[in-house]
Design a protein around this motif. Structure first.
Motif, PDB file in Angstrom:
ATOM      1  N   LEU A 149      54.607 129.378  37.202  1.00 50.96           N
ATOM      2  CA  LEU A 149      55.766 129.094  36.537  1.00 50.96           C
ATOM      3  C   LEU A 149      56.480 130.537  36.124  1.00 50.96           C
ATOM      4  CD1 LEU A 149      57.771 127.635  34.539  1.00 50.96           C
ATOM      5  CD2 LEU A 149      55.661 127.316  32.975  1.00 50.96           C
ATOM      6  N   GLU A 150      55.983 131.273  35.574  1.00 52.67           N
ATOM      7  CA  GLU A 150      56.415 132.291  34.831  1.00 52.67           C
ATOM      8  C   GLU A 150      57.097 133.227  35.954  1.00 52.67           C
ATOM      9  OE1 GLU A 150      53.375 130.936  32.301  1.00 52.67           O
ATOM     10  OE2 GLU A 150      53.283 131.506  34.531  1.00 52.67           O
ATOM     11  N   THR A 151      56.521 133.435  37.133  1.00 54.30           N
ATOM     12  CA  THR A 151      56.978 134.257  38.433  1.00 54.30           C
ATOM     13  C   THR A 151      58.039 133.438  38.769  1.00 54.30           C
ATOM     14  OG1 THR A 151      54.845 135.304  38.887  1.00 54.30           O
ATOM     15  CG2 THR A 151      56.501 135.144  40.553  1.00 54.30           C
ATOM     16  N   MET A 152      58.188 132.106  39.000  1.00 56.03           N
ATOM     17  CA  MET A 152      59.303 131.565  39.409  1.00 56.03           C
ATOM     18  C   MET A 152      60.524 131.709  38.505  1.00 56.03           C
ATOM     19  SD  MET A 152      61.080 128.532  38.372  1.00 56.03           S
ATOM     20  CE  MET A 152      60.220 127.691  37.436  1.00 56.03           C
ATOM     21  N   LEU A 153      60.220 131.550  37.173  1.00 53.45           N
ATOM     22  CA  LEU A 153      61.642 131.964  36.190  1.00 53.45           C
ATOM     23  C   LEU A 153      62.040 133.404  36.477  1.00 53.45           C
ATOM     24  CD1 LEU A 153      60.220 130.347  32.794  1.00 53.45           C
ATOM     25  CD2 LEU A 153      62.106 129.620  34.191  1.00 53.45           C
TER      26      LEU A 153
END
Length: 365
Positions: free
Chosen positions: A16-20
Motif C-alpha cells: 500500500l505504502e509503495t503504491m502511494l
C-alpha cells in the motif's frame, strides 16, 4: 493547490505504502500535494523522501483500544490546528472508521475510505474491526478501492471508485543482465528459485507456502525459496523450516529496497494468501515477466498477463508443487508491450487519481 491528508499505519516499504509513493512521485506536486498522518511514533522508510518532495508527516497515537480517548483528543486538536485539510483519504480498511469519525466531527468536507483488502486479519482487534466495518459508511462520504471485490467487502451498498495499485514499471521490467548479477550476489547458480514478497503475517499464509516448498524440494533438490519481508510470524516460520530440514534452501532477506531487482533472480512468484485486495507484489512480479501462482483467495483482477495461475487452498501441496515445477524459467521476455500498456502502469494510472481528486474537490466547494 489541493492538499490531501493520507491516513496510514506507517510509511514503510510495503504494498500500500509503495503504491502511494508511486502516485506521489508521478503527479504534478504543484497542483496536488500529499501529506501523511501515521500511527507509529517512529520514522518510516519513506518519511525523508516525502518531506523532500514537499510533504508533511504527522505521528498520531497507535490505534490500540486503550489509546482511543487519547487518540480522539489528538485528532480533535490536530484538525483544530490544521483547518487547511479539506480532503482526508484513509487507507487502513475497517480501522478508517476512527480517523474519519474524527474528521467528520471536525467538519472536514471530503472523507475518503479506501479498501485495500477482501477480509480482516484475525488479530486481537478482530471483533472491533468487524464493528468498525459495519459503521464505515456513517463517517465516510467518498469510497475508493483497489479492486471491485475489495470495494464490495468494506462498503455495503456503496459504489467504490477503483484506483489501480499502479507501479513505476521501468524499475521492474525483466533484465537478463540484472538477473545474472542478482543471482550471483545471492550465491545462486542454476537453482530453480521460488519467490515471495510480503509481510510475515497470518494473511500471507506462509505456513502453507513452506509446506508447498517442502513438496517442491522433495521433487527437485536444486530449488531455493526467497522470502522478502518481516513480520510477527517470523520465528514461527523459521521453526517450521528447521523442523522440515529446509534451513539451507530458504533465504530470509528481510525488508529490502531492491525488491525490483530481486524479482529478476526468481523463476516463479508464489502467493497462497488467505485474502488480498489487489496485491502490489503480484503486479510487480508480472511486470518482471514472472510466472505467478496465486491462491483463489487473491482476486483475479490482479492478473493482466497470461502468466497467472490460481489454485485453491484446499488443493494438495503436491498439486501446487507440480504446477510450480512445470514452469520453464527460460521463457521471459524483455520489454513486453503487453505489460507496458497495462492500467497498472503508473504512467497510465496517475490521471485516474488526479481526475478523482479534482472532481471531488470541485463537488465539495
Amino acid at each position: 493547490m489541493i492538499r490531501i491528508l493520507h491516513v496510514v499505519n506507517d510509511m514503510h516499504r510495503a504494498g500500500l505504502e509503495t503504491m502511494l509513493m508511486n502516485y506521489y512521485r508521478n503527479i504534478d506536486r504543484t497542483k496536488i500535494q500529499f501529506d501523511f498522518l501515521t500511527h507509529r511514533p517512529e520514522k518510516s522508510d519513506y518519511d525523508d523522501e516525502i518531506i523532500a518532495m514537499g510533504g508533511k508527516m504527522y505521528y498520531a497515537p497507535r490505534l490500540y483500544p486503550q489509546n482511543y480517548p487519547a487518540y480522539f483528543k489528538y485528532m480533535e486538536n490536530f484538525f483544530a490546528e490544521h483547518p487547511e485539510y479539506k480532503i482526508v483519504h484513509s487507507h487502513i480498511d475497517a480501522m478508517s472508521y476512527l480517523p474519519l469519525r474524527a474528521a467528520k466531527k471536525a467538519g472536514v468536507p471530503v472523507r475518503i475510505a479506501h479498501s485495500h483488502n477482501t477480509s480482516i486479519d484475525k488479530d486481537f482487534k478482530y471483533i472491533l474491526k468487524q464493528f468498525f466495518r459495519s459503521r464505515i459508511n456513517s463517517v465516510a462520504n467518498h469510497y475508493c478501492a483497489c479492486g471491485k471485490e475489495a470495494g464490495k467487502f468494506l462498503f455495503k451498498g456503496k459504489d467504490a471508485t477503483v484506483i489501480p495499485n499502479a507501479i513505476e514499471v521501468d524499475k521492474f521490467l525483466f533484465d537478463r543482465e540484472m538477473r545474472k548479477y542478482k543471482r550471483e550476489e545471492l550465491g545462486l547458480k542454476d537453482e530453480f528459485v521460488l519467490g515471495h514478497v510480503g509481510r510475515l503475517s497470518y494473511q500471507k499464509n506462509h505456513k502453507f507456502l513452506i509446506e508447498i516448498f517442502s513438496e517442491v524440494h522433495k521433487k527437485n533438490k536444486n530449488t531455493v525459496l526467497l522470502l522478502i519481508g518481516v513480520g510477527e510470524k517470523e520465528q514461527e516460520i523459521k521453526e517450521q523450516i528447521r523442523t522440515l530440514g529446509l534451513d539451507n534452501a530458504v533465504k530470509f532477506l528481510g525488508n529490502r529496497s531492491d525488491v525490483n531487482e530481486l524479482y529478476q533472480a526468481m523463476d516463479v512468484f508464489v502467493m497462497p494468501s488467505f485474502f488480498e485486495g489487489i496485491p502490489v507484489t503480484g503486479i510487480e512480479a508480472q511486470f518482471a515477466e514472472l510466472p505467478c501462482i496465486f491462491s483463489t483467495k487473491v482476486p483475479k483482477e490482479v492478473s493482466f498477463t497470461d502468466k497467472c495461475k490460481f489454485l485453491t487452498l484446499e488443493e494438495r501441496t503436491d498439486k501446487w508443487a507440480e504446477v510450480i515445477l512445470s514452469i520453464n524459467p527460460a521463457v521471459r521476455v524483455e520489454g513486453s508491450m503487453t505489460v507496458k500498456n497495462s492500467w497498472y502502469n503508473i504512467k497510465n494510472a496517475k490521471s485516474i487519481l488526479v481526475e478523482y481528486y479534482n472532481k471531488i474537490s470541485l463537488e465539495e466547494r
